[in-house]
Design an enzyme around this catalytic site. Structure first.
Site, PDB file in Angstrom:
ATOM      1  N   ASN A   9       0.874  -1.023   0.015  1.00 11.06           N
ATOM      2  CA  ASN A   9       0.166  -0.193  -0.331  1.00 11.06           C
ATOM      3  C   ASN A   9       1.003   1.299  -0.109  1.00 11.06           C
ATOM      4  O   ASN A   9       1.383   1.703   1.136  1.00 11.06           O
ATOM      5  CB  ASN A   9      -0.563   0.034   1.409  1.00 11.06           C
ATOM      6  CG  ASN A   9      -1.839   1.382   1.448  1.00 11.06           C
ATOM      7  OD1 ASN A   9      -2.009   1.995   0.487  1.00 11.06           O
ATOM      8  ND2 ASN A   9      -2.438   1.240   2.777  1.00 11.06           N
ATOM      9  N   TRP A  10       0.852   1.681  -0.800  1.00 14.93           N
ATOM     10  CA  TRP A  10       1.984   3.564  -1.598  1.00 14.93           C
ATOM     11  C   TRP A  10       1.763   4.272  -0.900  1.00 14.93           C
ATOM     12  O   TRP A  10       2.568   5.193  -0.294  1.00 14.93           O
ATOM     13  CB  TRP A  10       2.256   3.161  -2.839  1.00 14.93           C
ATOM     14  CG  TRP A  10       3.275   2.260  -3.193  1.00 14.93           C
ATOM     15  CD1 TRP A  10       3.147   1.449  -3.603  1.00 14.93           C
ATOM     16  CD2 TRP A  10       3.863   2.151  -4.825  1.00 14.93           C
ATOM     17  NE1 TRP A  10       4.536   0.216  -4.070  1.00 14.93           N
ATOM     18  CE2 TRP A  10       4.680   1.307  -5.523  1.00 14.93           C
ATOM     19  CE3 TRP A  10       3.158   3.485  -5.387  1.00 14.93           C
ATOM     20  CZ2 TRP A  10       4.664   0.852  -6.051  1.00 14.93           C
ATOM     21  CZ3 TRP A  10       4.357   3.192  -6.813  1.00 14.93           C
ATOM     22  CH2 TRP A  10       4.659   1.671  -7.657  1.00 14.93           C
ATOM     23  N   LYS A  11       0.285   4.531  -0.683  1.00 13.19           N
ATOM     24  CA  LYS A  11      -0.564   5.289  -0.124  1.00 13.19           C
ATOM     25  C   LYS A  11       0.074   6.300  -0.979  1.00 13.19           C
ATOM     26  O   LYS A  11      -0.103   6.800  -1.473  1.00 13.19           O
ATOM     27  CB  LYS A  11      -0.310   5.389   1.768  1.00 13.19           C
ATOM     28  CG  LYS A  11      -0.220   3.965   2.400  1.00 13.19           C
ATOM     29  CD  LYS A  11       0.154   4.501   3.903  1.00 13.19           C
ATOM     30  CE  LYS A  11      -0.252   2.986   5.032  1.00 13.19           C
ATOM     31  NZ  LYS A  11      -0.188   3.052   5.688  1.00 13.19           N
ATOM     32  N   HIS A  96      -9.405   1.779   4.658  1.00 13.11           N
ATOM     33  CA  HIS A  96      -8.208   1.551   5.468  1.00 13.11           C
ATOM     34  C   HIS A  96      -8.401   2.684   6.108  1.00 13.11           C
ATOM     35  O   HIS A  96      -9.366   3.270   6.044  1.00 13.11           O
ATOM     36  CB  HIS A  96      -7.594   1.925   4.644  1.00 13.11           C
ATOM     37  CG  HIS A  96      -6.024   2.407   4.886  1.00 13.11           C
ATOM     38  ND1 HIS A  96      -5.401   2.633   5.756  1.00 13.11           N
ATOM     39  CD2 HIS A  96      -4.741   1.311   4.861  1.00 13.11           C
ATOM     40  CE1 HIS A  96      -4.252   2.778   5.958  1.00 13.11           C
ATOM     41  NE2 HIS A  96      -3.821   1.760   5.791  1.00 13.11           N
ATOM     42  N   GLU A  98      -6.453   5.072   7.684  1.00 16.38           N
ATOM     43  CA  GLU A  98      -7.062   6.085   7.146  1.00 16.38           C
ATOM     44  C   GLU A  98      -8.271   7.184   6.454  1.00 16.38           C
ATOM     45  O   GLU A  98      -8.654   8.231   7.153  1.00 16.38           O
ATOM     46  CB  GLU A  98      -5.485   6.293   6.164  1.00 16.38           C
ATOM     47  CG  GLU A  98      -3.742   6.105   7.492  1.00 16.38           C
ATOM     48  CD  GLU A  98      -3.001   5.742   6.757  1.00 16.38           C
ATOM     49  OE1 GLU A  98      -2.958   5.866   5.560  1.00 16.38           O
ATOM     50  OE2 GLU A  98      -1.856   5.021   7.372  1.00 16.38           O
ATOM     51  N   GLU A 168      -6.461  -4.499  10.065  1.00  9.38           N
ATOM     52  CA  GLU A 168      -5.081  -3.616  10.311  1.00  9.38           C
ATOM     53  C   GLU A 168      -4.828  -3.029  11.891  1.00  9.38           C
ATOM     54  O   GLU A 168      -5.671  -2.359  11.999  1.00  9.38           O
ATOM     55  CB  GLU A 168      -4.951  -2.542   9.507  1.00  9.38           C
ATOM     56  CG  GLU A 168      -4.627  -3.406   7.966  1.00  9.38           C
ATOM     57  CD  GLU A 168      -3.522  -2.673   7.024  1.00  9.38           C
ATOM     58  OE1 GLU A 168      -2.730  -2.786   6.506  1.00  9.38           O
ATOM     59  OE2 GLU A 168      -4.267  -1.109   6.603  1.00  9.38           O
ATOM     60  N   GLY A 174       2.707   2.073  10.662  1.00 12.02           N
ATOM     61  CA  GLY A 174       3.351   3.207  11.027  1.00 12.02           C
ATOM     62  C   GLY A 174       3.924   3.557  12.485  1.00 12.02           C
ATOM     63  O   GLY A 174       4.333   4.785  12.091  1.00 12.02           O
ATOM     64  N   SER A 214       2.835  -2.251  10.813  1.00 14.41           N
ATOM     65  CA  SER A 214       4.744  -2.379  10.792  1.00 14.41           C
ATOM     66  C   SER A 214       5.339  -3.918  10.426  1.00 14.41           C
ATOM     67  O   SER A 214       5.501  -3.937  11.367  1.00 14.41           O
ATOM     68  CB  SER A 214       4.815  -2.000  12.148  1.00 14.41           C
ATOM     69  OG  SER A 214       4.888  -0.347  12.583  1.00 14.41           O
TER      70      SER A 214
END
Ligand code: PGA
Length: 251
Positions: A9-11, A96, A98, A168, A174, A214
């Site tokens: 997942n490159w975000k 996600h 975020e 997640e 992160g 992570s």
């Protein structure tokens, strides 16, 4: 049987040129090896079409990180599931944490997005997971169950079986703090049981459930060794081939 999958997942990282270069480098690295899992990269929208055109999509699946909750029309700045599919992408991350935290996505929005993704033949990588307070007060089982049931459990068994789940824990994303292999197995087993209670054992056994938060070269092997952990959704470590490959090779 269910697939093992390592998805990046490159975000919101990598400009167009950097993203294409990363995808090409990964393609080269994978072409030289025998790989025992499916590999997917989920990229910002702008990378999807050029990445699909440059890499071998038999080696690497490509996905978006989100899609709109409408089919088309006057939704300035949005990208629909059918637009994502038209780039050649096969996957889309939905829900996600975020997106839930910063863009107000609810289980109801995600139900709509999941329906649109499936309608456009995209495989949703559907994220669930609790925040730290919910982990600490023990409500994480209920939180995850509600995320699954409100967003997904009105799907037919046939449609549900097209979905990949990613667990997640928000407190691990992160942060460098990873769920222990035992914590991951406990909740993955619970997720599979929740799916079995709704759709039956066969559907549950065929559902890939990825761990994210992570995950890196040093913990991937231990996490993936759990019977109910079928791979990972990888953020930071997916941004360089030298940190992403060892996770893929953990299988
Ligand atoms: P992380 O992110 O690997 O950087 O913790 C995972 C994710 O958010 O999908």
């Amino acid at each position: 049987m269910r697939k093992n999958i390592v998805a990046g997942n490159w975000k919101m990282n990598k400009n167009l040129q950097e993203g294409i270069a990363l995808a090409e480098e990964l393609n080269e690295a994978l072409a030289e090896k025998t790989i025992n899992c499916d590999v997917v990269i989920c990229t910002p929208y702008i990378h999807l079409a050029p990445v699909c055109a440059t890499i071998d999509t038999d080696l690497i699946g490509v996905g978006a990180e989100n899609c709109a909750d409408h089919e088309s029309g006057a939704f300035t700045g949005e990208i629909s599931a059918s637009m994502v599919a038209s780039t050649g992408a096969q996957y889309v991350i939905l829900g996600h944490s975020e997106r839930r935290a910063y863009y107000g996505e609810t289980n109801a929005t995600l139900k709509t997005k999941t329906g649109l993704a499936l309608k456009n033949n995209l495989t949703p990588i559907f994220c669930v997971g609790e925040v730290l307070a919910e982990r600490e007060n023990g409500t994480y089982f209920d939180i995850v169950k509600t995320q699954l049931s409100e967003a997904l459990f009105e799907l037919s068994a046939e449609d549900f079986s097209k979905i990949v789940i990613a667990y997640e824990p928000v407190w691990a994303i992160g942060t460098g703090k990873t769920a222990s292999p035992a914590q991951a197995q406990e909740i993955h087993e619970f997720i599979r049981k929740t799916i079995a209670d709704k759709y039956g054992k066969e559907v549950a056994d065929n559902t890939s459930i990825l761990y994210g938060g992570s995950c890196n070269a040093s913990n991937a092997k231990e996490l993936f060794a759990n019977p109910d952990v079928d791979g990972g959704l990888i953020g930071g470590a997916a941004l360089k081939v030298e940190t992403f490959m060892p996770i893929i090779e953990a299988f």
